[in-house]
Design a protein around this motif. Structure first.
Motif, PDB file in Angstrom:
ATOM      1  N   PRO A  92       0.825  -1.215   0.000  1.00 28.90           N
ATOM      2  CA  PRO A  92       0.000   0.000   0.000  1.00 28.90           C
ATOM      3  C   PRO A  92       0.852   1.256   0.000  1.00 28.90           C
ATOM      4  O   PRO A  92       2.014   1.232   0.412  1.00 28.90           O
ATOM      5  CB  PRO A  92      -0.803  -0.120   1.296  1.00 28.90           C
ATOM      6  CG  PRO A  92       0.016  -0.981   2.183  1.00 28.90           C
ATOM      7  CD  PRO A  92       0.796  -1.909   1.281  1.00 28.90           C
ATOM      8  N   PRO A  93       0.261   2.362  -0.424  1.00 28.50           N
ATOM      9  CA  PRO A  93       0.994   3.632  -0.374  1.00 28.50           C
ATOM     10  C   PRO A  93       1.233   4.068   1.067  1.00 28.50           C
ATOM     11  O   PRO A  93       0.528   3.643   1.989  1.00 28.50           O
ATOM     12  CB  PRO A  93       0.073   4.612  -1.099  1.00 28.50           C
ATOM     13  CG  PRO A  93      -1.248   3.950  -1.182  1.00 28.50           C
ATOM     14  CD  PRO A  93      -1.054   2.488  -0.991  1.00 28.50           C
ATOM     15  N   ALA A  94       2.232   4.910   1.265  1.00 29.41           N
ATOM     16  CA  ALA A  94       2.616   5.350   2.613  1.00 29.41           C
ATOM     17  C   ALA A  94       1.493   6.086   3.328  1.00 29.41           C
ATOM     18  O   ALA A  94       1.384   6.004   4.550  1.00 29.41           O
ATOM     19  CB  ALA A  94       3.860   6.234   2.534  1.00 29.41           C
ATOM     20  N   TYR A  95       0.611   6.775   2.598  1.00 30.82           N
ATOM     21  CA  TYR A  95      -0.478   7.477   3.281  1.00 30.82           C
ATOM     22  C   TYR A  95      -1.483   6.507   3.893  1.00 30.82           C
ATOM     23  O   TYR A  95      -2.163   6.832   4.838  1.00 30.82           O
ATOM     24  CB  TYR A  95      -1.192   8.472   2.354  1.00 30.82           C
ATOM     25  CG  TYR A  95      -1.949   7.854   1.205  1.00 30.82           C
ATOM     26  CD1 TYR A  95      -3.227   7.331   1.374  1.00 30.82           C
ATOM     27  CD2 TYR A  95      -1.385   7.796  -0.066  1.00 30.82           C
ATOM     28  CE1 TYR A  95      -3.921   6.758   0.320  1.00 30.82           C
ATOM     29  CE2 TYR A  95      -2.068   7.240  -1.120  1.00 30.82           C
ATOM     30  CZ  TYR A  95      -3.338   6.722  -0.920  1.00 30.82           C
ATOM     31  OH  TYR A  95      -4.013   6.156  -1.971  1.00 30.82           O
ATOM     32  N   ARG A  96      -1.541   5.278   3.371  1.00 31.95           N
ATOM     33  CA  ARG A  96      -2.439   4.271   3.942  1.00 31.95           C
ATOM     34  C   ARG A  96      -1.748   3.473   5.043  1.00 31.95           C
ATOM     35  O   ARG A  96      -2.361   3.117   6.040  1.00 31.95           O
ATOM     36  CB  ARG A  96      -2.931   3.339   2.851  1.00 31.95           C
ATOM     37  CG  ARG A  96      -3.821   2.270   3.410  1.00 31.95           C
ATOM     38  CD  ARG A  96      -4.639   1.608   2.375  1.00 31.95           C
ATOM     39  NE  ARG A  96      -5.421   0.555   3.018  1.00 31.95           N
ATOM     40  CZ  ARG A  96      -6.084  -0.342   2.383  1.00 31.95           C
ATOM     41  NH1 ARG A  96      -6.121  -0.305   1.081  1.00 31.95           N
ATOM     42  NH2 ARG A  96      -6.738  -1.268   3.020  1.00 31.95           N
ATOM     43  N   ASP A  97      -0.484   3.161   4.841  1.00 31.69           N
ATOM     44  CA  ASP A  97       0.311   2.436   5.828  1.00 31.69           C
ATOM     45  C   ASP A  97       1.732   2.981   5.772  1.00 31.69           C
ATOM     46  O   ASP A  97       2.487   2.647   4.857  1.00 31.69           O
ATOM     47  CB  ASP A  97       0.299   0.937   5.531  1.00 31.69           C
ATOM     48  CG  ASP A  97       1.161   0.128   6.502  1.00 31.69           C
ATOM     49  OD1 ASP A  97       1.726   0.708   7.453  1.00 31.69           O
ATOM     50  OD2 ASP A  97       1.283  -1.090   6.299  1.00 31.69           O
ATOM     51  N   PRO A  98       2.109   3.828   6.732  1.00 33.50           N
ATOM     52  CA  PRO A  98       3.441   4.430   6.707  1.00 33.50           C
ATOM     53  C   PRO A  98       4.579   3.407   6.632  1.00 33.50           C
ATOM     54  O   PRO A  98       5.646   3.698   6.094  1.00 33.50           O
ATOM     55  CB  PRO A  98       3.499   5.231   8.003  1.00 33.50           C
ATOM     56  CG  PRO A  98       2.080   5.501   8.340  1.00 33.50           C
ATOM     57  CD  PRO A  98       1.309   4.305   7.845  1.00 33.50           C
ATOM     58  N   GLU A  99       4.354   2.201   7.145  1.00 38.07           N
ATOM     59  CA  GLU A  99       5.389   1.161   7.092  1.00 38.07           C
ATOM     60  C   GLU A  99       5.344   0.358   5.792  1.00 38.07           C
ATOM     61  O   GLU A  99       6.218  -0.463   5.549  1.00 38.07           O
ATOM     62  CB  GLU A  99       5.243   0.240   8.297  1.00 38.07           C
ATOM     63  CG  GLU A  99       5.503   0.959   9.619  1.00 38.07           C
ATOM     64  CD  GLU A  99       5.360   0.036  10.807  1.00 38.07           C
ATOM     65  OE1 GLU A  99       5.627  -1.183  10.646  1.00 38.07           O
ATOM     66  OE2 GLU A  99       4.981   0.527  11.876  1.00 38.07           O
ATOM     67  N   ARG A 100       4.315   0.590   4.985  1.00 36.43           N
ATOM     68  CA  ARG A 100       4.129  -0.079   3.689  1.00 36.43           C
ATOM     69  C   ARG A 100       4.259  -1.597   3.802  1.00 36.43           C
ATOM     70  O   ARG A 100       4.967  -2.250   3.040  1.00 36.43           O
ATOM     71  CB  ARG A 100       5.080   0.485   2.643  1.00 36.43           C
ATOM     72  CG  ARG A 100       4.858   1.987   2.447  1.00 36.43           C
ATOM     73  CD  ARG A 100       5.425   2.513   1.187  1.00 36.43           C
ATOM     74  NE  ARG A 100       4.589   2.052   0.070  1.00 36.43           N
ATOM     75  CZ  ARG A 100       5.012   1.967  -1.177  1.00 36.43           C
ATOM     76  NH1 ARG A 100       6.232   2.318  -1.485  1.00 36.43           N
ATOM     77  NH2 ARG A 100       4.210   1.547  -2.127  1.00 36.43           N
ATOM     78  N   ARG A 101       3.535  -2.164   4.780  1.00 33.16           N
ATOM     79  CA  ARG A 101       3.553  -3.621   4.977  1.00 33.16           C
ATOM     80  C   ARG A 101       2.790  -4.313   3.851  1.00 33.16           C
ATOM     81  O   ARG A 101       1.675  -3.917   3.519  1.00 33.16           O
ATOM     82  CB  ARG A 101       2.921  -3.967   6.319  1.00 33.16           C
ATOM     83  CG  ARG A 101       3.753  -3.499   7.503  1.00 33.16           C
ATOM     84  CD  ARG A 101       2.987  -3.718   8.773  1.00 33.16           C
ATOM     85  NE  ARG A 101       1.870  -2.767   8.783  1.00 33.16           N
ATOM     86  CZ  ARG A 101       1.534  -2.031   9.829  1.00 33.16           C
ATOM     87  NH1 ARG A 101       2.169  -2.154  10.964  1.00 33.16           N
ATOM     88  NH2 ARG A 101       0.533  -1.182   9.751  1.00 33.16           N
ATOM     89  N   PRO A 102       3.367  -5.350   3.266  1.00 32.66           N
ATOM     90  CA  PRO A 102       2.708  -6.050   2.160  1.00 32.66           C
ATOM     91  C   PRO A 102       1.428  -6.746   2.609  1.00 32.66           C
ATOM     92  O   PRO A 102       1.323  -7.227   3.740  1.00 32.66           O
ATOM     93  CB  PRO A 102       3.737  -7.069   1.691  1.00 32.66           C
ATOM     94  CG  PRO A 102       4.923  -6.910   2.547  1.00 32.66           C
ATOM     95  CD  PRO A 102       4.677  -5.868   3.566  1.00 32.66           C
ATOM     96  N   ILE A 103       0.466  -6.784   1.694  1.00 37.79           N
ATOM     97  CA  ILE A 103      -0.808  -7.483   1.897  1.00 37.79           C
ATOM     98  C   ILE A 103      -0.856  -8.590   0.866  1.00 37.79           C
ATOM     99  O   ILE A 103      -0.686  -8.346  -0.329  1.00 37.79           O
ATOM    100  CB  ILE A 103      -1.991  -6.514   1.681  1.00 37.79           C
ATOM    101  CG1 ILE A 103      -1.895  -5.338   2.641  1.00 37.79           C
ATOM    102  CG2 ILE A 103      -3.320  -7.250   1.823  1.00 37.79           C
ATOM    103  CD1 ILE A 103      -2.796  -4.172   2.266  1.00 37.79           C
TER     104      ILE A 103
END
Length: 111
Positions: A92-103
């Motif tokens: 996800p983009p950083a604005y949705r998840d600052p850590e950008r953890r994969p889904i």
């Protein structure tokens, strides 16, 4: 060239940009539909993770099934897609998840 069952090529490398029918069947078997939202395979098309124009191969390890809406999202936003050991993941983009953890892809959650 990587061959699958019955000597069907699963990796056509740089010879073809479009996903051939036998590779589409392999994508359907792996992704079971849109890897991001789960829409059925008939609503989906193959997407190159590393774009063909940027040197990406047309192969199972570099392609994923996406519906038109998810395909646009990947192309026109900060979402990213990757495939690690046959598992499709969306970053996800950083604005949705600052850590950008994969889904993991929706149809691979149990994998």
């Amino acid at each position: 060239m990587l061959l699958g069952r019955n000597s069907v090529p699963l990796n056509v490398a740089r010879t073809e940009r479009l996903i051939p029918a036998h590779l589409r069947k392999a994508l359907i078997a792996r992704d079971k539909g849109c890897a991001r939202c789960g829409r059925p395979p008939r609503w989906c098309r193959g997407h190159h993770v590393t774009h063909w124009a940027d040197g990406g191969d047309t192969c199972l390890e570099n392609c994923v099934l996406l519906c038109d809406a998810c395909h646009r999202l990947i192309h026109h936003s900060d979402w990213e897609v990757r495939i690690i050991d046959g598992i499709v993941e969306f970053i996800p983009p950083a604005y949705r998840d600052p850590e950008r953890r994969p889904i993991r892809g929706i149809n691979q959650l149990a994998a």
